[in-house]
Design a protein around this motif. Structure first.
Motif, PDB file in Angstrom:
ATOM      1  N   LEU A   1      48.288 -45.881 -13.483  1.00  0.00           N
ATOM      2  CA  LEU A   1      47.266 -45.066 -13.016  1.00  0.00           C
ATOM      3  C   LEU A   1      46.014 -45.930 -12.505  1.00  0.00           C
ATOM      4  O   LEU A   1      45.630 -47.008 -12.849  1.00  0.00           O
ATOM      5  N   SER A   2      45.467 -45.536 -11.502  1.00  0.00           N
ATOM      6  CA  SER A   2      44.488 -45.811 -10.609  1.00  0.00           C
ATOM      7  C   SER A   2      43.307 -45.071 -10.307  1.00  0.00           C
ATOM      8  O   SER A   2      43.620 -44.069  -9.817  1.00  0.00           O
ATOM      9  N   TRP A   3      42.087 -45.271 -10.227  1.00  0.00           N
ATOM     10  CA  TRP A   3      41.193 -44.329  -9.758  1.00  0.00           C
ATOM     11  C   TRP A   3      39.875 -45.317  -9.281  1.00  0.00           C
ATOM     12  O   TRP A   3      39.547 -46.294  -9.420  1.00  0.00           O
ATOM     13  N   LYS A   4      38.992 -44.374  -8.673  1.00  0.00           N
ATOM     14  CA  LYS A   4      37.327 -45.069  -8.341  1.00  0.00           C
ATOM     15  C   LYS A   4      36.695 -43.810  -8.466  1.00  0.00           C
ATOM     16  O   LYS A   4      36.777 -42.649  -8.273  1.00  0.00           O
ATOM     17  N   LEU A   5      35.528 -44.509  -9.082  1.00  0.00           N
ATOM     18  CA  LEU A   5      34.413 -43.515  -9.735  1.00  0.00           C
ATOM     19  C   LEU A   5      33.395 -43.503  -9.006  1.00  0.00           C
ATOM     20  O   LEU A   5      32.148 -42.869  -9.302  1.00  0.00           O
ATOM     21  N   GLU A   6      33.170 -44.391  -8.020  1.00  0.00           N
ATOM     22  CA  GLU A   6      31.879 -44.497  -7.266  1.00  0.00           C
ATOM     23  C   GLU A   6      31.227 -43.259  -6.664  1.00  0.00           C
ATOM     24  O   GLU A   6      29.987 -42.721  -6.836  1.00  0.00           O
ATOM     25  N   GLU A   7      32.336 -42.642  -6.001  1.00  0.00           N
ATOM     26  CA  GLU A   7      31.496 -41.326  -5.357  1.00  0.00           C
ATOM     27  C   GLU A   7      31.126 -40.222  -6.411  1.00  0.00           C
ATOM     28  O   GLU A   7      30.265 -39.600  -6.402  1.00  0.00           O
ATOM     29  N   THR A   8      31.966 -40.084  -7.527  1.00  0.00           N
ATOM     30  CA  THR A   8      31.583 -39.341  -8.686  1.00  0.00           C
ATOM     31  C   THR A   8      30.303 -39.549  -9.221  1.00  0.00           C
ATOM     32  O   THR A   8      29.314 -38.603  -9.483  1.00  0.00           O
ATOM     33  N   LEU A   9      30.160 -41.026  -9.580  1.00  0.00           N
ATOM     34  CA  LEU A   9      28.951 -41.239 -10.323  1.00  0.00           C
ATOM     35  C   LEU A   9      27.619 -41.105  -9.442  1.00  0.00           C
ATOM     36  O   LEU A   9      26.676 -41.004 -10.151  1.00  0.00           O
TER      37      LEU A   9
END
Length: 1016
Positions: A767-775
């Motif tokens: 599993l991998s993700w990026k939260l920068e845009e969401t935060l």
């Protein structure tokens, strides 16, 4: 005599009877204001004498009773005081004439009389009259008491003269025969010269003189006369007067032994201003040393002037035990005469009062029982009520409470007898209330929640029904509802099924017009009826405060030390603190509620009724925090077992909240039921902390919910489970939608993942993700939505799966292949339906035993609003269930030389183990199409390279001390190098998402493939 005086007591024999009555029209308020002042002068010490005179005032006295004044002188009206209003001199003659008419009613026995005139001023009022007193108003009459004292002194003068006149009668043998009214016709024609007749006259006169002496304050003298009278009357069998003499002897003895009186007014008979000790008062009564008879008394009429021998012979007074015996004897003589019923009844009452002081209750009850059966003339309803009320008071006086309640209830029923034109329901209700203690009843339901039931339930229910009916007839429906509620609450265990139905039907009928409330009801006499909550409708056995759901439970951020550190005490443990907080811990619960969130309390309830019970507006009662209770309605089946009911509400402020109870509406009655008043209730605590508000996060995904429920070993609860089916090597995005459904902004978000224990070797990032845009969209305001994507990549090794290898061997292929990844799927097994009809039977591609499972938990920690400032957050868990199917296998690997010495041809026999047609391609090569279950050879031109030149993963050499693990890491690094050079990908043409799902080339052990392209 036809009208008994039930308030008679033995000491009344020493009183003078004075009647106080209005003349003309006088308001009741004005009359009784003066009457009370007159009654305050009830005893007076005579001047120049040790004696005292006692006065008994009555504002109503039947004239026929006055005819018995010779029989017992305390029954004779000797004084008359009249009160009148007169505002004009012109009306004065008429007013004075009315006064004379009033005197004529009691004229034959009156010693003196007075007229008090209010309102008359002028010449008439200034005239001095001995028998008239003028006052300008009822407020300006300060000399009333002084006038009464002068009036009493005048009565004493007349009394003393009559006593001396009777005691010194010089008429020879001609002593008059004293008679009662019904005797006069019987003595017509008797021989007045007979010895028997003379003794009768002497005995009766002795008794009469004894009465006068007792009234004049000469106690010892009266005792002597009574004793002599008893001897004389006994000798001639004059039983009626003998009984009177014995009663007089008893009365004088009672006055001697009990100077405080027997009428219930302690100290009323003591002399005003007396400073003698009690013993002296008992032994030296006023007038005890007076000369009994004047020296000039004649002996011819049987009255001896020398009384010293008589006093010694009579032993003065009776002992307390002898008093009762003489009362019995006197009553037995009275009972011989039908017309003496009132005298007999009053004697019984006097004896009972004496026995009550002597605490001889059983003997007193015998006298009262005799009084019950004394047959008087036909009594009016009012007289019956009075008789039963006095009997009740006397039974209460001797401690017979239930017997007292019985007669009080009889008096209450008499108030509403059918013969009464206007029934007195208010009087009936008041008397019924007074019977409650005798039947062990109170109007407070708390008295019935402790211990076993007291009293006879059947009688108590009858009395409560009568209270309900009486209050309804009074026109007070609220009172009827209160008593009916009390009946249903306290007597529920004793009601039959039919009675329960009848009572509840009546209650519903009453409450339809006047709902039952929790407000106390105050009666006109000041009695307050407490509210009656229905704690048995339904019965609550258990109360449990519930924690918030797992996804909403607040958690405290840990301090730098890794735990919540208390700053209340510097000590790790203090036995004093532990002892003081023991009770608090037993009530306070170790979880928190959140401001603005719905909180739950579970009740286990039971319906004891034989029919369905409807409960409306059931809600919580709390304190400490502003709380909005959300009412609920429920219907419980007849005589149900324990039934769970959940009550909810929303705390509006922060602090410590205590659940005190619950409220209900049953049969139209509003009830507030407190937990402290519920017997046998079980609770794990009723106090909980309410923390500041936190945001609420709702998560939705692009995947369907899963039937698989993950159960992590840590015990964490999963709020949502989703599932997906992937081919090995497939990568698919998982779209997470975050929606703030609370009232506070979402300020912080942290996402972590945890793969549950699996036996499978997992390659790469699952599993991998990026939260920068969401935060960047935070703080997320209430009602707003944000999304982010998680990539799910399944890379497993299927090469060692024996069942699958056997399937491929059956097809004539040699397996030396490696795992290939496959695309993400939106359903668990969609491929079974789409399997090609011409697929080889031996492939067995639909066998579930070829599947491998991966499970993971995504944890979302978030916070915001006031709760974030206090260091609280919430955690939401998403369970992910992934089923991985095998995709592409290399069944044979070989190499051929290429035209260039720097390159070679890599020959791969590729097997499609899926149920769909797919294409496979490598770098700079054309695509190869493979049908389901088909195996084809694929040639790839690649550059030669040396494995020794492949760099190892930095920092991992020293991490694994095991050579086997080092070798695995080295092999993985070489596999990554092979994948990067070949870049083998495949895609399934059949799926609609074919353009978005590609797989990586083989990722695994490169031993066989690497040896084919290795070169020096």
């Amino acid at each position: 005599m036809s009208v008994p005086d039930y308030m008679q007591c033995a000491e009344d024999h020493q009183t003078l009877l004075v009647v106080v009555q209005p003349v003309g029209v006088v308001s009741e308020e004005n009359f009784f204001s003066i009457y009370r002042r007159i009654c305050s002068v009830s005893q007076l010490s005579m001047r120049d004498s040790q004696r005292a005179l006692f006065i008994r005032y009555r504002h109503h006295y039947p004239p026929e009773n006055n005819e018995w004044g010779d029989f017992q002188t305390h029954r004779k009206v000797v004084g008359l005081i009249t009160i009148t209003d007169c505002f004009s001199a012109r009306d004065w003659p008429q007013t004075f004439e009315k006064f004379h008419v009033q005197k004529e009613i009691y004229g034959s026995t009156l010693y003196d009389s007075r007229l008090f005139v209010f309102g008359l001023q002028g010449d008439v009022a200034e005239q001095q009259r001995p028998d008239v007193a003028f006052y300008p108003s009822y407020e300006d009459c300060s000399s009333v008491e002084k006038r009464i004292e002068d009036f009493i002194e005048s009565l004493f003068i007349v009394l003393e003269s009559k006593r001396l006149d009777r005691a010194t009668d010089k008429s020879g043998d001609k002593i008059p025969l004293l008679c009662v009214p019904f005797e006069k016709k019987d003595f017509v024609g008797l021989d007045t010269d007979s010895r028997h007749y003379k003794k009768r006259c002497q005995g009766r006169m002795r008794k009469h003189v004894g009465d006068l002496c007792l009234q004049a304050g000469m106690l010892q003298d009266s005792l002597v006369h009574y004793h002599m009278s008893v001897e004389l009357l006994r000798s001639v069998n004059d039983f009626l007067w003998l009984g009177a003499a014995l009663e007089g002897l008893c009365s004088a003895s009672v006055i001697y032994h009990y100077p405080g009186g027997t009428g219930g007014k302690a100290g009323s008979r003591r002399l005003q201003g007396s400073s003698l000790p009690a013993e002296a008062a008992n032994r030296h009564r006023p007038g005890a040393q007076e000369v009994l008879i004047d020296p000039g008394a004649l002996t011819t009429n049987g009255i001896n002037p020398d009384t010293s021998t008589e006093i010694g012979r009579a032993k003065n007074c009776l002992s307390p035990e002898d008093i009762i015996d003489k009362y019995k004897e006197a009553i037995s003589y009275y009972s011989k005469y039908k017309n003496a019923g009132v005298i007999e009844l009053e004697a019984c009452v006097k004896a009972v009062r004496v026995l009550a002081i002597q605490k001889r209750s059983m003997e007193a009850s015998e006298f009262l029982q005799n009084a019950v059966y004394i047959n008087l003339r036909q009594l009016s309803e009012e007289e019956k009520i009075q008789r039963y009320s006095i009997l009740s008071e006397l039974y209460e006086l001797i401690g017979f409470h239930r017997k007292s309640a019985f007669f009080k209830r009889v008096a209450a029923m008499q108030c509403v007898a059918p013969s009464i034109a206007e029934p007195g329901w208010r009087a009936c209700y008041k008397l019924l209330l007074e019977t409650l203690p005798g039947y062990s009843l109170s109007l407070d339901p708390k008295d019935f929640s402790k211990g076993t039931h007291r009293g006879w339930a059947a009688v108590q229910m009858r009395l409560l029904h009568e209270l309900v009916y009486a209050s309804r007839r009074m026109g007070n429906p609220a009172l009827s509802v209160r008593h009916l509620c009390f009946l249903l609450q306290t007597m529920l265990d004793f009601l039959s099924d039919q009675e329960k139905k009848d009572v509840t039907q009546s209650l519903e009928s009453y409450t339809s017009k006047c709902p039952g409330t929790m407000e106390p009801i105050t009666l006109p006499d000041g009695l307050t009826l407490p509210p009656v909550p229905f704690t048995k409708l339904p019965i609550v056995r258990c109360v449990k405060l519930l924690s918030l759901p797992t996804s909403l439970r607040p958690q405290k951020m840990k301090s730098l030390l890794g735990q919540s550190v208390s700053t209340k005490s510097p000590f790790i443990y203090s036995p004093i603190i532990a002892h003081n907080r023991g009770e608090e811990r037993s009530k306070k619960i170790d979880f928190q509620w959140v401001q603005g969130d719905v909180c739950e309390v579970q009740l286990m309830v039971y319906n004891p009724m034989p029919f369905e019970l409807r409960v409306e507006n059931m809600g919580l009662l709390t304190s400490g925090v502003e709380f909005e209770s959300l009412p609920a309605a429920l219907s419980l089946p007849a005589e149900s077992g324990l039934y769970p009911v959940t009550l909810v509400g929303v705390p509006q402020t922060t602090g410590t909240i205590t659940v005190n109870g619950y409220r209900t509406t049953v049969f139209g009655v509003f009830s507030d039921c407190l937990l402290d008043n519920l017997p046998g209730i079980k609770t794990s605590g009723s106090t909980v902390e309410v923390i500041p508000a936190l945001p609420r996060l709702q998560i939705s995904t692009s995947l369907p919910r899963s039937a698989h429920s993950l159960q992590p070993s840590s015990g964490d609860e999963i709020s949502t489970n989703v599932s997906v089916q992937l081919y090995n090597g497939e990568t698919q995005p998982l779209i997470i939608t975050l929606e703030n459904i609370g009232t506070e902004p979402l300020e912080k978000l942290e996402v972590t993942s945890k793969i549950l224990t699996t036996k499978e070797k997992l390659y790469g990032d699952f599993l991998s993700w990026k939260l920068e845009e969401t935060l960047a969209q935070f703080p997320l305001q209430p009602g707003k939505v944000a999304t982010f994507t998680i990539s799910i990549k399944a890379k497993l090794d299927f090469s060692c799966q024996e069942n699958l290898l056997q399937d491929l061997s059956d097809d004539g292929s040699s397996v030396s292949g490696f795992p290939l990844s496959s695309p993400f799927r939106q359903v668990v097994r969609p491929r079974m339906e789409s399997r090609p009809s011409n697929a080889p039977e031996g492939s067995k591609t639909g066998d579930l035993s070829h599947l491998k499972t991966l499970e993971a938990i995504l944890n979302f920690k978030y916070s915001g609003g006031p709760g974030h400032a206090e260091g609280y957050y919430r955690s939401l868990s998403l369970g992910l269930h992934v089923e991985v199917e095998p995709s592409v296998f290399f069944t044979r690997v070989s190499t051929l030389p290429a035209t260039s010495t720097r390159q070679c041809h890599l020959l791969l026999d590729v097997f499609n183990s899926t149920e769909h047609e797919l294409t496979i391609s490598a770098r700079n090569n054309e695509e190869l199409t493979l049908h389901a279950g088909e195996c084809q050879r694929m040639a790839i031109q690649v550059d030669k390279f040396n494995f020794e030149s492949v760099p190892e993963c930095p920092g991992e050499k020293g991490q694994f001390a095991n050579p086997k693990q080092l070798e695995e890491e080295r092999q993985e690094a070489r596999g990554l190098e092979v994948n990067s050079r070949l870049d083998i990908r495949w895609r399934i043409l059949f799926l609609a998402s074919v353009d978005t799902h590609v797989s990586d080339s083989p990722n695994g052990h490169p031993s066989m493939l690497g040896s084919s392209i290795f070169t020096d």
